[in-house]
Design a protein around this motif. Structure first.
Motif, mmCIF file in Angstrom:
data_model
loop_
_atom_site.group_PDB
_atom_site.id
_atom_site.type_symbol
_atom_site.label_atom_id
_atom_site.label_comp_id
_atom_site.label_asym_id
_atom_site.label_seq_id
_atom_site.Cartn_x
_atom_site.Cartn_y
_atom_site.Cartn_z
ATOM 1 N N LEU A 7 0.866 -1.180 0.167
ATOM 2 C CA LEU A 7 -0.032 -0.164 0.011
ATOM 3 C C LEU A 7 0.881 1.221 0.062
ATOM 4 O O LEU A 7 1.896 1.304 0.891
ATOM 5 C CB LEU A 7 -0.816 0.167 1.201
ATOM 6 N N THR A 8 0.426 2.276 -0.688
ATOM 7 C CA THR A 8 1.263 3.534 -0.752
ATOM 8 C C THR A 8 0.883 4.273 0.529
ATOM 9 O O THR A 8 -0.114 3.832 1.196
ATOM 10 C CB THR A 8 0.688 4.427 -1.663
ATOM 11 N N PRO A 9 1.589 5.367 1.010
ATOM 12 C CA PRO A 9 1.273 6.089 2.154
ATOM 13 C C PRO A 9 0.049 6.534 2.132
ATOM 14 O O PRO A 9 -0.590 6.501 3.237
ATOM 15 C CB PRO A 9 2.562 7.058 2.192
ATOM 16 N N ARG A 10 -0.666 7.306 1.197
ATOM 17 C CA ARG A 10 -1.968 7.578 1.269
ATOM 18 C C ARG A 10 -2.870 6.625 1.194
ATOM 19 O O ARG A 10 -3.944 6.513 1.770
ATOM 20 C CB ARG A 10 -1.945 8.350 -0.166
ATOM 21 N N GLU A 11 -2.628 5.426 0.647
ATOM 22 C CA GLU A 11 -3.732 4.281 0.682
ATOM 23 C C GLU A 11 -3.663 3.884 2.328
ATOM 24 O O GLU A 11 -4.815 3.660 2.878
ATOM 25 C CB GLU A 11 -3.309 3.270 -0.173
ATOM 26 N N ARG A 12 -2.853 3.762 2.902
ATOM 27 C CA ARG A 12 -2.707 3.584 4.141
ATOM 28 C C ARG A 12 -3.503 4.487 5.183
ATOM 29 O O ARG A 12 -4.147 4.237 6.076
ATOM 30 C CB ARG A 12 -1.070 3.437 4.733
ATOM 31 N N ARG A 25 -16.583 11.310 2.198
ATOM 32 C CA ARG A 25 -16.773 12.858 2.232
ATOM 33 C C ARG A 25 -15.658 13.093 3.556
ATOM 34 O O ARG A 25 -14.790 13.965 3.260
ATOM 35 C CB ARG A 25 -18.026 13.366 2.761
ATOM 36 N N GLU A 26 -15.671 12.593 4.719
ATOM 37 C CA GLU A 26 -14.875 12.852 5.874
ATOM 38 C C GLU A 26 -13.638 12.652 5.679
ATOM 39 O O GLU A 26 -12.427 13.478 6.065
ATOM 40 C CB GLU A 26 -15.512 12.173 7.225
ATOM 41 N N LYS A 39 -12.469 7.321 -3.102
ATOM 42 C CA LYS A 39 -13.300 6.422 -3.955
ATOM 43 C C LYS A 39 -11.858 5.500 -4.677
ATOM 44 O O LYS A 39 -12.025 4.344 -4.530
ATOM 45 C CB LYS A 39 -14.464 6.859 -4.668
ATOM 46 N N ALA A 40 -11.278 6.132 -5.548
ATOM 47 C CA ALA A 40 -9.998 5.623 -6.253
ATOM 48 C C ALA A 40 -9.160 5.054 -5.522
ATOM 49 O O ALA A 40 -8.769 3.779 -5.634
ATOM 50 C CB ALA A 40 -9.546 6.619 -7.239
ATOM 51 N N HIS A 41 -8.778 5.695 -4.232
ATOM 52 C CA HIS A 41 -7.801 4.947 -3.397
ATOM 53 C C HIS A 41 -8.469 3.725 -2.639
ATOM 54 O O HIS A 41 -7.868 2.494 -2.457
ATOM 55 C CB HIS A 41 -7.595 5.813 -2.201
ATOM 56 N N THR A 43 -10.684 1.609 -3.915
ATOM 57 C CA THR A 43 -10.676 0.489 -4.957
ATOM 58 C C THR A 43 -9.385 0.024 -4.884
ATOM 59 O O THR A 43 -9.330 -1.101 -4.936
ATOM 60 C CB THR A 43 -11.178 1.181 -6.257
ATOM 61 N N ASN A 44 -8.334 0.937 -5.082
ATOM 62 C CA ASN A 44 -7.029 0.381 -5.078
ATOM 63 C C ASN A 44 -6.761 -0.449 -3.993
ATOM 64 O O ASN A 44 -6.068 -1.673 -4.092
ATOM 65 C CB ASN A 44 -5.945 1.237 -5.273
ATOM 66 N N VAL A 45 -6.977 0.208 -2.753
ATOM 67 C CA VAL A 45 -6.741 -0.682 -1.405
ATOM 68 C C VAL A 45 -7.610 -2.070 -1.573
ATOM 69 O O VAL A 45 -7.039 -3.115 -1.130
ATOM 70 C CB VAL A 45 -7.158 0.211 -0.194
ATOM 71 N N MET A 46 -8.795 -2.151 -1.657
ATOM 72 C CA MET A 46 -9.485 -3.302 -1.815
ATOM 73 C C MET A 46 -8.868 -4.263 -2.774
ATOM 74 O O MET A 46 -8.955 -5.501 -2.384
ATOM 75 C CB MET A 46 -10.940 -2.975 -2.046
ATOM 76 N N THR A 47 -8.468 -3.941 -3.723
ATOM 77 C CA THR A 47 -7.792 -5.017 -4.495
ATOM 78 C C THR A 47 -6.319 -5.457 -4.064
ATOM 79 O O THR A 47 -6.325 -6.538 -3.899
ATOM 80 C CB THR A 47 -7.627 -4.156 -6.050
ATOM 81 N N LYS A 48 -5.840 -4.502 -3.527
ATOM 82 C CA LYS A 48 -4.310 -4.896 -2.884
ATOM 83 C C LYS A 48 -4.708 -6.042 -1.693
ATOM 84 O O LYS A 48 -3.916 -6.836 -1.519
ATOM 85 C CB LYS A 48 -3.731 -3.890 -2.448
ATOM 86 N N ILE A 49 -5.431 -5.532 -0.810
ATOM 87 C CA ILE A 49 -5.777 -6.475 0.228
ATOM 88 C C ILE A 49 -6.696 -7.585 -0.010
ATOM 89 O O ILE A 49 -7.203 -8.341 1.112
ATOM 90 C CB ILE A 49 -6.192 -5.521 1.583
ATOM 91 N N LYS A 50 -7.263 -7.718 -1.168
ATOM 92 C CA LYS A 50 -8.141 -8.875 -1.429
ATOM 93 C C LYS A 50 -9.505 -8.994 -0.660
ATOM 94 O O LYS A 50 -9.842 -9.927 -0.251
ATOM 95 C CB LYS A 50 -7.329 -10.133 -1.525
ATOM 96 N N VAL A 51 -10.001 -7.818 -0.870
ATOM 97 C CA VAL A 51 -11.495 -7.824 -0.086
ATOM 98 C C VAL A 51 -12.562 -7.336 -1.247
ATOM 99 O O VAL A 51 -11.989 -6.635 -2.034
ATOM 100 C CB VAL A 51 -11.605 -7.005 1.296
ATOM 101 N N THR A 52 -13.692 -7.550 -1.030
ATOM 102 C CA THR A 52 -14.654 -6.897 -1.964
ATOM 103 C C THR A 52 -15.822 -5.958 -1.460
ATOM 104 O O THR A 52 -16.506 -5.404 -2.297
ATOM 105 C CB THR A 52 -15.566 -8.135 -2.167
#
Length: 77
Positions: A7-12, A25-26, A39-41, A43-52
């Motif tokens: 994960l990137t620092p921002r994704e974390r 929003r928050e 939302k984009a982050h 989506t990327n996070v969910m793909t990387k950690i393999k959750v749906t």
């Protein structure tokens, strides 16, 4: 965990805020980014950690909070 290290620092940051039950929003307001970017982050996070789902991602973040925060700390040190 390899998924956390990928994960990137921002994704974390987004994932940690999600674990605190923050809305998109928050999260956007707290990080100074657009809701669409959040939302984009996520989506990327969910793909990387393999959750749906957002709920699974929040539970993952809650369960692995220390590792997520530690990876972020070691990247900036």
């Amino acid at each position: 965990m390899d998924a956390i290290a990928g994960l990137t620092p921002r994704e974390r940051e987004v994932l940690l805020l999600l674990s605190a039950a923050a809305s998109n929003r928050e999260i956007g307001r707290r990080l100074g980014i657009a809701e669409r970017t959040v939302k984009a982050h996520l989506t990327n996070v969910m793909t990387k950690i393999k959750v749906t789902s957002r709920t699974e991602a929040a539970l993952f973040a809650y369960a692995h909070h220390r590792q997520i925060a530690a990876v972020g700390t070691s990247c900036t040190a």
